[in-house]
Design a protein around this motif. Structure first.
Motif, PDB file in Angstrom:
ATOM      1  N   GLN A 534       0.806  -1.206   0.000  1.00  0.00           N
ATOM      2  CA  GLN A 534       0.000   0.000   0.000  1.00  0.00           C
ATOM      3  C   GLN A 534       0.848   1.268   0.000  1.00  0.00           C
ATOM      4  O   GLN A 534       0.507   2.257  -0.636  1.00  0.00           O
ATOM      5  CB  GLN A 534      -0.936  -0.004   1.216  1.00  0.00           C
ATOM      6  CG  GLN A 534      -1.950   1.136   1.232  1.00  0.00           C
ATOM      7  CD  GLN A 534      -2.822   1.165  -0.021  1.00  0.00           C
ATOM      8  OE1 GLN A 534      -3.217   0.124  -0.540  1.00  0.00           O
ATOM      9  NE2 GLN A 534      -3.106   2.363  -0.529  1.00  0.00           N
ATOM     10  N   VAL A 537       1.959   2.006  -3.549  1.00  0.00           N
ATOM     11  CA  VAL A 537       0.867   2.559  -4.360  1.00  0.00           C
ATOM     12  C   VAL A 537       0.591   4.005  -3.966  1.00  0.00           C
ATOM     13  O   VAL A 537       0.382   4.876  -4.821  1.00  0.00           O
ATOM     14  CB  VAL A 537      -0.391   1.690  -4.199  1.00  0.00           C
ATOM     15  CG1 VAL A 537      -1.584   2.343  -4.893  1.00  0.00           C
ATOM     16  CG2 VAL A 537      -0.160   0.291  -4.757  1.00  0.00           C
ATOM     17  N   GLU A 538       0.610   4.267  -2.660  1.00  0.00           N
ATOM     18  CA  GLU A 538       0.350   5.625  -2.169  1.00  0.00           C
ATOM     19  C   GLU A 538       1.396   6.610  -2.691  1.00  0.00           C
ATOM     20  O   GLU A 538       1.067   7.737  -3.082  1.00  0.00           O
ATOM     21  CB  GLU A 538       0.350   5.612  -0.638  1.00  0.00           C
ATOM     22  CG  GLU A 538       0.016   6.943  -0.004  1.00  0.00           C
ATOM     23  CD  GLU A 538       0.042   6.870   1.511  1.00  0.00           C
ATOM     24  OE1 GLU A 538       0.421   7.886   2.146  1.00  0.00           O
ATOM     25  OE2 GLU A 538      -0.306   5.799   2.064  1.00  0.00           O
ATOM     26  N   LEU A 541       0.786   7.291  -6.442  1.00  0.00           N
ATOM     27  CA  LEU A 541      -0.387   8.126  -6.663  1.00  0.00           C
ATOM     28  C   LEU A 541      -0.107   9.593  -6.323  1.00  0.00           C
ATOM     29  O   LEU A 541      -0.465  10.499  -7.082  1.00  0.00           O
ATOM     30  CB  LEU A 541      -1.555   7.602  -5.820  1.00  0.00           C
ATOM     31  CG  LEU A 541      -2.913   8.270  -6.049  1.00  0.00           C
ATOM     32  CD1 LEU A 541      -3.339   8.129  -7.512  1.00  0.00           C
ATOM     33  CD2 LEU A 541      -3.964   7.660  -5.133  1.00  0.00           C
ATOM     34  N   LYS A 545      -0.067  12.807  -9.025  1.00  0.00           N
ATOM     35  CA  LYS A 545      -0.868  14.031  -8.870  1.00  0.00           C
ATOM     36  C   LYS A 545       0.017  15.270  -8.769  1.00  0.00           C
ATOM     37  O   LYS A 545      -0.282  16.320  -9.359  1.00  0.00           O
ATOM     38  CB  LYS A 545      -1.739  13.914  -7.614  1.00  0.00           C
ATOM     39  CG  LYS A 545      -2.847  12.878  -7.714  1.00  0.00           C
ATOM     40  CD  LYS A 545      -3.632  12.810  -6.397  1.00  0.00           C
ATOM     41  CE  LYS A 545      -4.775  11.824  -6.495  1.00  0.00           C
ATOM     42  NZ  LYS A 545      -5.522  11.720  -5.211  1.00  0.00           N
ATOM     43  N   CYS A 560       1.505   7.196 -13.466  1.00  0.00           N
ATOM     44  CA  CYS A 560       0.158   6.666 -13.721  1.00  0.00           C
ATOM     45  C   CYS A 560       0.218   5.322 -14.443  1.00  0.00           C
ATOM     46  O   CYS A 560      -0.563   4.402 -14.141  1.00  0.00           O
ATOM     47  CB  CYS A 560      -0.645   7.666 -14.568  1.00  0.00           C
ATOM     48  SG  CYS A 560      -1.180   9.118 -13.635  1.00  0.00           S
ATOM     49  N   LEU A 563       0.799   2.677 -12.058  1.00  0.00           N
ATOM     50  CA  LEU A 563      -0.367   2.393 -11.225  1.00  0.00           C
ATOM     51  C   LEU A 563      -1.375   1.492 -11.923  1.00  0.00           C
ATOM     52  O   LEU A 563      -2.177   0.819 -11.254  1.00  0.00           O
ATOM     53  CB  LEU A 563      -1.051   3.706 -10.823  1.00  0.00           C
ATOM     54  CG  LEU A 563      -0.445   4.446  -9.639  1.00  0.00           C
ATOM     55  CD1 LEU A 563      -1.030   5.847  -9.524  1.00  0.00           C
ATOM     56  CD2 LEU A 563      -0.686   3.672  -8.336  1.00  0.00           C
ATOM     57  N   TYR A 566      -1.920  -2.180 -10.888  1.00  0.00           N
ATOM     58  CA  TYR A 566      -2.524  -2.535  -9.610  1.00  0.00           C
ATOM     59  C   TYR A 566      -4.047  -2.489  -9.717  1.00  0.00           C
ATOM     60  O   TYR A 566      -4.610  -1.760 -10.536  1.00  0.00           O
ATOM     61  CB  TYR A 566      -2.055  -1.578  -8.509  1.00  0.00           C
ATOM     62  CG  TYR A 566      -0.573  -1.671  -8.228  1.00  0.00           C
ATOM     63  CD1 TYR A 566      -0.078  -2.556  -7.285  1.00  0.00           C
ATOM     64  CD2 TYR A 566       0.333  -0.881  -8.939  1.00  0.00           C
ATOM     65  CE1 TYR A 566       1.277  -2.656  -7.045  1.00  0.00           C
ATOM     66  CE2 TYR A 566       1.697  -0.968  -8.701  1.00  0.00           C
ATOM     67  CZ  TYR A 566       2.163  -1.861  -7.743  1.00  0.00           C
ATOM     68  OH  TYR A 566       3.509  -1.956  -7.509  1.00  0.00           O
ATOM     69  N   GLU A 570      -7.065   3.015  -6.874  1.00  0.00           N
ATOM     70  CA  GLU A 570      -5.910   3.763  -7.386  1.00  0.00           C
ATOM     71  C   GLU A 570      -5.785   3.625  -8.901  1.00  0.00           C
ATOM     72  O   GLU A 570      -5.360   4.567  -9.601  1.00  0.00           O
ATOM     73  CB  GLU A 570      -4.615   3.288  -6.705  1.00  0.00           C
ATOM     74  CG  GLU A 570      -4.514   3.620  -5.234  1.00  0.00           C
ATOM     75  CD  GLU A 570      -5.220   2.604  -4.357  1.00  0.00           C
ATOM     76  OE1 GLU A 570      -5.748   1.593  -4.909  1.00  0.00           O
ATOM     77  OE2 GLU A 570      -5.257   2.812  -3.123  1.00  0.00           O
ATOM     78  N   LYS A 571      -6.167   2.450  -9.436  1.00  0.00           N
ATOM     79  CA  LYS A 571      -6.093   2.248 -10.879  1.00  0.00           C
ATOM     80  C   LYS A 571      -7.063   3.172 -11.607  1.00  0.00           C
ATOM     81  O   LYS A 571      -6.713   3.783 -12.636  1.00  0.00           O
ATOM     82  CB  LYS A 571      -6.407   0.786 -11.203  1.00  0.00           C
ATOM     83  CG  LYS A 571      -6.320   0.453 -12.686  1.00  0.00           C
ATOM     84  CD  LYS A 571      -6.532  -1.034 -12.928  1.00  0.00           C
ATOM     85  CE  LYS A 571      -6.432  -1.357 -14.423  1.00  0.00           C
ATOM     86  NZ  LYS A 571      -6.607  -2.818 -14.669  1.00  0.00           N
ATOM     87  N   THR A 573      -8.170   5.976 -10.441  1.00  0.00           N
ATOM     88  CA  THR A 573      -7.662   7.342 -10.294  1.00  0.00           C
ATOM     89  C   THR A 573      -6.576   7.618 -11.333  1.00  0.00           C
ATOM     90  O   THR A 573      -6.513   8.713 -11.918  1.00  0.00           O
ATOM     91  CB  THR A 573      -7.112   7.551  -8.870  1.00  0.00           C
ATOM     92  OG1 THR A 573      -8.116   7.231  -7.928  1.00  0.00           O
ATOM     93  CG2 THR A 573      -6.658   8.980  -8.664  1.00  0.00           C
ATOM     94  N   ALA A 574      -5.712   6.622 -11.553  1.00  0.00           N
ATOM     95  CA  ALA A 574      -4.646   6.780 -12.546  1.00  0.00           C
ATOM     96  C   ALA A 574      -5.220   6.986 -13.938  1.00  0.00           C
ATOM     97  O   ALA A 574      -4.735   7.830 -14.722  1.00  0.00           O
ATOM     98  CB  ALA A 574      -3.726   5.564 -12.518  1.00  0.00           C
TER      99      ALA A 574
END
Length: 598
Positions: A534, A537-538, A541, A545, A560, A563, A566, A570-571, A573-574
């Motif tokens: 996690q 990934v955090e 992300l 951004k 992105c 990402l 995953y 998050e995916k 969001t990417a």
């Protein structure tokens, strides 16, 4: 070098005999073990006279080649300077020691028979009988044994009264009733010059027990300057050196025993690099010394170099399978590595060797703790403390077990007993901080965390604990937490907790540049260690951004794209960010819009 080694052998043989004759058995054992640890001289042969290194020399050093980073080649033989009258070189290159004559015992006279009887009584723990036999003797040797017997009789009675009043592990204000009379007599002997180094050693112990630490240090330094082979006296000085300033101001002669003392004191004061250098130099003469190897392993463990320390401890057990000394530290190492099989083997071995040694009980307690059987672990720690009420590690580790059992009052008592014995035990201060944090008392917790971090400033775990305390809801002192996490990040935070928390806190404060800096460092660390999760990934992300916000579209696209591998929100969001990048670039005809297509 052969002549130099022979000087060490002569001194240590005489010291082992004299110390044993005066019932100082721990010091006698230490001297004898050190004597055996001197590397044997190479057998003379015709090839030894040639310029090439002898095979016997290489064989003697081969045992330790795999134990130290520097290897065996760093301990080259040094030629003696000067002629036959030159001073013997100390193991620390370039320093010579002051020659100290080995004192002769009192001449054998009619009183010697009584001394033999008193020593027999002493060995049978009949201390008052031993003192009574020597009541009219005036020789220095007899005066020491009589005074020592009285001191031990007082200690024995103190232990009995403590158990009668408070139980085997209770606290008590009972004191040794012989201290006043012994101080009066021994101070008179010191004033008149009729006391020897052993009497000075005992006088130093009496002064320490009475709380006169400054005078005790002075007297003990006099003792080791006149008779430097009494390791027990050196250890008493070490216990009174609570800072490097005190250590550096000691007026010690430059005898080679001082090198052992300084190395041990550096280890106690957490000056690990200095201690390691001194011990590795001492191996130049005492190449086969198990004591030095054990000390080096302890230093490596304290520096959290667990694999290196593990190798040395394994070698020690191979050469001395019935060894118990220092094996409690080895059990702590195995516990930290979660090596249940190796710890089980060690516990079984020491149980068969000597199950009533405090160290053995501590090892078995560690084994049960690692298995999650905390009640049994506490039982064995209590057994260790019944055998030695001042066994520091047992109090501290028992405190940890009580924390696991949610027995807060017992844990606090155990930790406080530990810091009473040794105020420099950072683990006990840290344990107290943890308990008060669990109890929702952050200001108390911070006090104890600060104590522990002052004693062990390079331990990232202590700074992380303090930072988390500052972060807690009652305090919310984010700036202070950031400072602590920065100290942790600069103190070899192997778990990467500090970097991740620094990134999150800076992000929370709206400091996106600083947050991006720490997220990127944390991402690089996880990539090197091939870690996923996690936090990974955090970091991706946030960086995606952030790069989009500041117009670094290529980097944002890179994060992105990673990402997309995953699952989870998050995916999505990417994908949304990539779509936004496509729209943001639509106003630039020169850009290839299809490049951003999913």
């Amino acid at each position: 070098m052969a002549s130099s080694k022979e000087n060490y052998r002569v001194e240590l043989r005489a010291a082992a005999r004299q110390l044993g004759d005066r019932c100082l058995y721990s010091a006698a054992k230490w001297a004898a073990e050190l004597l055996v640890g001197i590397e044997p001289d190479a057998a003379p042969s015709q090839s030894a006279a040639m310029d090439t290194p002898s095979s016997s020399s290489a064989a003697a050093g081969g045992r330790l080649l795999h134990l130290h980073r520097s290897g065996g080649s760093s301990f080259r033989r040094r030629s003696r300077l000067g002629g036959a009258g030159a001073e013997v070189g100390t193991p620390l290159g370039g320093v010579s020691y002051v020659s100290t004559p080995i004192p002769d015992d009192d001449p054998f006279d009619a009183g010697a028979d009584k001394y033999l009887l008193a020593k027999a009584y002493f060995d049978c723990r009949e201390y008052r009988r031993a003192a009574h036999v020597l009541r009219d003797q005036v020789g220095r040797k007899a005066v020491f044994l009589r005074s020592y017997a009285l001191y031990m009789a007082g200690e024995k009675r103190k232990e009995e009264e403590t158990i009668e009043l408070e139980g085997s592990l209770g606290k008590s204000n009972v004191v040794n009733q012989e201290l006043v009379a012994l101080e009066r007599e021994l101070s008179t002997h010191r004033r008149t010059g009729s006391i020897d180094s052993f009497g000075l050693y005992l006088y130093g112990i009496v002064l320490r027990d009475k709380g006169c630490e400054g005078l005790a240090r002075t007297v003990l330094v006099e003792s080791v300057n006149s008779y430097p082979w009494n390791w027990c006296a050196w250890l008493e000085i070490q216990s009174l050196c609570t800072s490097s300033d005190i250590l550096n101001n000691l007026n010690l002669k430059n005898h080679w025993m001082k090198d052992f003392f300084i190395a041990s004191a550096h280890l106690e004061l957490k000056m690990h690099e200095e201690a390691l250098k001194r011990y590795e130099r001492l191996l130049g003469i005492f190449r086969c010394s198990d004591y030095i190897q054990a000390q080096i392993a302890t230093v490596q463990y304290s520096m959290r170099d667990l694999d290196e320390a593990d190798m040395i401890f394994e070698e020690l057990l191979r050469t001395d399978p019935f060894r118990v000394d220092s094996m409690d530290i080895y059990s702590n190492l195995l516990y930290a590595k979660e090596s249940l099989t190796a710890l089980s083997f060690l516990a079984h071995r020491v149980f068969l060797t000597d199950k009533y040694r405090p160290e053995s009980c501590c090892i078995i307690a560690n084994y049960y703790s690692l298995k999650g059987q905390h009640e049994k672990s506490v039982l064995y720690f209590q057994r260790a403390l019944k055998l030695n009420r001042k066994y520091l590690s047992a109090w501290t580790l028992m405190g940890h077990e009580f924390v696991e059992l949610k027995n807060t009052p017992a844990a606090i008592d155990a930790y406080r007993r530990a810091v009473d014995i040794n105020p420099r035990d950072y683990r006990a201060w840290y344990g107290l901080g943890q308990i008060y944090e669990m109890m929702g008392m952050p200001f108390y917790a911070l006090y104890y965390f600060r104590k522990s971090s002052l004693l062990q400033p390079n331990d990232s775990r202590l700074w992380i604990a303090m930072a988390q305390c500052y972060e807690s809801d009652p305090l919310q002192m984010i700036e202070e937490a950031i400072k602590c996490y920065e100290r942790a990040a600069n103190s070899d935070d192997t778990e990467g907790i500090a970097l991740h928390q620094l990134a999150k806190l800076h992000s929370m404060l709206g400091q996106s540049e600083e947050a991006a800096f720490y997220y990127k460092k944390d991402l690089e660390r996880m990539e090197v260690e091939e870690m996923q999760g996690q936090n990974f990934v955090e970091a991706l992300l946030f960086l995606a951004k952030h790069c989009k916000t500041i117009g670094r579209f290529d980097e944002a696209e890179h994060y992105c794209t990673r990402l997309l591998d995953y699952t989870g929100p998050e995916k999505e969001t990417a994908k949304s960010i990539l779509q936004g990048l496509k729209q943001a670039q639509s106003g630039f005809p020169s850009m290839d819009i299809d490049h951003f297509a999913l």
